[in-house]
Design a protein around this motif. Structure first.
Motif, short mmCIF file in Angstrom:
data_model
loop_
_atom_site.label_atom_id
_atom_site.label_comp_id
_atom_site.label_asym_id
_atom_site.label_seq_id
_atom_site.Cartn_x
_atom_site.Cartn_y
_atom_site.Cartn_z
N GLU A 76 0.84 -1.19 0.00
CA GLU A 76 0.00 0.00 0.00
C GLU A 76 0.88 1.25 0.00
O GLU A 76 1.90 1.30 0.70
N VAL A 77 0.48 2.25 -0.76
CA VAL A 77 1.22 3.50 -0.85
C VAL A 77 1.20 4.19 0.52
O VAL A 77 0.15 4.27 1.18
N LEU A 78 2.37 4.67 0.95
CA LEU A 78 2.47 5.41 2.20
C LEU A 78 2.35 6.91 1.92
O LEU A 78 2.93 7.43 0.97
N ARG A 79 1.60 7.59 2.77
CA ARG A 79 1.51 9.05 2.72
C ARG A 79 2.12 9.57 4.03
O ARG A 79 1.76 9.12 5.11
N PHE A 80 3.02 10.55 3.91
CA PHE A 80 3.68 11.06 5.12
C PHE A 80 4.26 12.44 4.86
O PHE A 80 4.47 12.85 3.71
N ASP A 81 4.50 13.15 5.94
CA ASP A 81 5.22 14.42 5.89
C ASP A 81 6.66 14.12 6.24
O ASP A 81 6.95 13.36 7.18
N TYR A 82 7.58 14.73 5.50
CA TYR A 82 8.99 14.37 5.67
C TYR A 82 9.85 15.61 5.82
O TYR A 82 9.76 16.56 5.05
N GLY A 83 10.70 15.61 6.83
CA GLY A 83 11.63 16.71 7.04
C GLY A 83 12.11 16.73 8.47
O GLY A 83 11.51 16.16 9.37
N ARG A 101 4.78 13.75 1.13
CA ARG A 101 5.36 12.77 0.21
C ARG A 101 4.42 11.58 0.04
O ARG A 101 3.64 11.24 0.95
N ARG A 102 4.54 10.94 -1.12
CA ARG A 102 3.83 9.69 -1.40
C ARG A 102 4.85 8.71 -1.96
O ARG A 102 5.63 9.06 -2.85
N ALA A 103 4.88 7.50 -1.40
CA ALA A 103 5.90 6.55 -1.83
C ALA A 103 5.38 5.13 -1.75
O ALA A 103 4.54 4.79 -0.91
N LEU A 151 6.83 8.56 -5.53
CA LEU A 151 5.88 8.81 -6.62
C LEU A 151 5.96 10.24 -7.13
O LEU A 151 5.65 10.52 -8.29
N ASP A 152 6.37 11.18 -6.30
CA ASP A 152 6.47 12.57 -6.72
C ASP A 152 7.77 12.87 -7.45
O ASP A 152 7.81 13.72 -8.34
N ARG A 153 8.87 12.17 -7.07
CA ARG A 153 10.16 12.37 -7.74
C ARG A 153 10.40 11.35 -8.85
O ARG A 153 11.37 11.45 -9.59
N ASP A 154 9.53 10.34 -8.92
CA ASP A 154 9.64 9.31 -9.94
C ASP A 154 11.02 8.65 -9.92
O ASP A 154 11.67 8.48 -10.96
N THR A 163 -2.66 8.77 7.81
CA THR A 163 -3.61 7.69 7.60
C THR A 163 -4.86 8.26 6.94
O THR A 163 -5.19 9.43 7.15
N PRO A 164 -5.55 7.44 6.16
CA PRO A 164 -5.21 6.05 5.84
C PRO A 164 -4.13 5.99 4.77
O PRO A 164 -3.74 7.01 4.20
N HIS A 165 -3.64 4.75 4.53
CA HIS A 165 -2.66 4.57 3.47
C HIS A 165 -3.32 4.78 2.11
O HIS A 165 -4.54 4.83 1.99
N GLY A 166 -2.48 4.89 1.08
CA GLY A 166 -2.97 5.06 -0.28
C GLY A 166 -3.35 3.73 -0.91
O GLY A 166 -3.41 2.70 -0.24
N PRO A 167 -3.56 3.72 -2.22
CA PRO A 167 -3.98 2.49 -2.91
C PRO A 167 -2.88 1.45 -2.96
O PRO A 167 -1.70 1.73 -2.71
N ARG A 168 -3.27 0.22 -3.30
CA ARG A 168 -2.29 -0.84 -3.47
C ARG A 168 -1.49 -0.63 -4.76
O ARG A 168 -1.96 0.05 -5.67
N PHE A 169 -0.30 -1.20 -4.80
CA PHE A 169 0.55 -1.03 -5.98
C PHE A 169 1.23 -2.36 -6.31
O PHE A 169 1.32 -3.26 -5.48
#
Length: 333
Positions: free
Chosen positions: A155-162, A170-172, A191-194, A208-214
């Motif tokens: 599942e895609v993780l969504r988080f703030d990073y710094g 960020r999304r990864a 996913l944002d920096r590819d 939360t919640p997490h993003g879609p499955r990949f």
């Protein structure tokens, strides 16, 4: 008052946390009377736990070691910590404990309650060789469990990073949780920096919640340890090797050089000479690494290393003379 079974578990957990307990201290922590503590200690003895008692107004108790000691009990945090420690031992190269740690890990999982076993099963940590880093903020077991669950579920993780200022959203796609040099990292496809990125876990504020499955992507090189080693060394390929590597001959015994060389190849040539091969992120950095040995140096190769030594010599000569290199202004002639 807690039920007897729950209270016995709490008492046993307290006895495992330090060497000696007074009866009053145990009664206070459990919110019961001294008489109840004495009865509970007797019940634990009947179950096979060797608890020694000291005489006195309050009495004292100590959980002893014995060959017939029943299985020790762990709370959730302890179970997570033990699982992580065993996984690190199982994936540490050259430790000689990998097989034993793997068997112990399987045993621990089998006796865990179902609610915790489900979470811990998803916990997958890989230890990667690396020099000790500067101390970082501690990472909690909940964060490792949450990230590992996302890796396991794809599942895609969504988080703030710094680490300062305003953290970036960020999304990864998470792929591996690793520990290196005393720090925790997540290897993921940003996913944002590819591109592939390595995130420090203590700088991640999970959303939360997490993003879609990949669908997992193929990690460059196919091996997480090789990939991470290459990332930290600045390697542009999937080999994990240093981008710059060279060889010199030092006028020092191989045994002396080996004591101060962690990531290099030392080959004796004579009693007082040896050949040393090292790697670095840049040619000037490699020349400086060789120069730290207090000995005469003969460059074997490659030519880029010889040029780096010449450039380093010019810089050091200017520094010794107290002069600063004159640079042409931007856009000037």
């Amino acid at each position: 008052m807690a039920k007897t079974s729950a209270r016995l578990l709490a008492l046993l957990s307290l006895l495992q946390t330090r060497r000696d307990w007074s009866g009053t201290a145990l009664a206070g922590r459990l919110d019961v009377s001294l008489r109840t503590v004495r009865r509970d200690v007797d019940r634990l003895r009947e179950l096979g736990y060797p608890i020694a008692a000291a005489k006195g107004p309050e009495g004292g108790y100590r959980l002893g070691a014995g060959t017939d000691l029943p299985p020790l009990l762990f709370d959730d945090d302890q179970a997570v910590a033990l699982t992580v420690a065993l996984q690190i031992a199982a994936t540490t190269r050259g430790s000689g404990l990998a097989e034993s740690a793997e068997r112990a890990l399987n045993t621990i999982r089998q006796v865990m309650p179902a609610r915790l076993r489900h979470r811990v099963t998803a916990l997958d940590v890989t230890a990667v060789d690396g020099s000790p880093a500067q101390p970082a903020e501690p990472v909690g077991g909940d964060a490792l469990l949450t990230i590992s669950a996302a890796v396991h579920a794809r599942e895609v993780l969504r988080f703030d990073y710094g680490s300062g200022g305003t953290p970036a959203a960020r999304r990864a796609e998470p792929h591996h949780v690793i520990t290196r040099g005393g720090r925790w990292y997540l290897v993921a496809w940003d996913l944002d920096r590819d591109d592939w990125r390595t995130f420090r876990v203590e700088r991640m504020a999970l959303r939360t919640p997490h993003g879609p499955r990949f669908t997992p992507r193929a990690l460059p090189g196919g091996d997480v340890a090789t990939f991470v080693t290459g990332a930290f060394r600045g390697s542009g390929d999937a080999t994990g090797d240093w981008p710059c590597r060279g060889t010199v001959i030092l006028d020092l015994p191989a045994a002396v050089v080996a004591r101060h060389t962690r990531d290099g190849l030392v080959e004796p040539i004579a009693t007082d000479r040896c050949r040393l091969t090292l790697g670095s992120w840049s040619w000037p950095g490699l020349a400086a690494a060789f120069a730290r040995y207090d000995a005469d140096i003969e460059v074997v190769g490659p030519g880029e290393l010889t040029e780096a030594f010449a450039d380093l010599a010019r810089r050091l000569s200017r520094a010794a003379a107290g002069r600063v290199a004159t640079r042409a202004p931007a856009g000037g002639e």
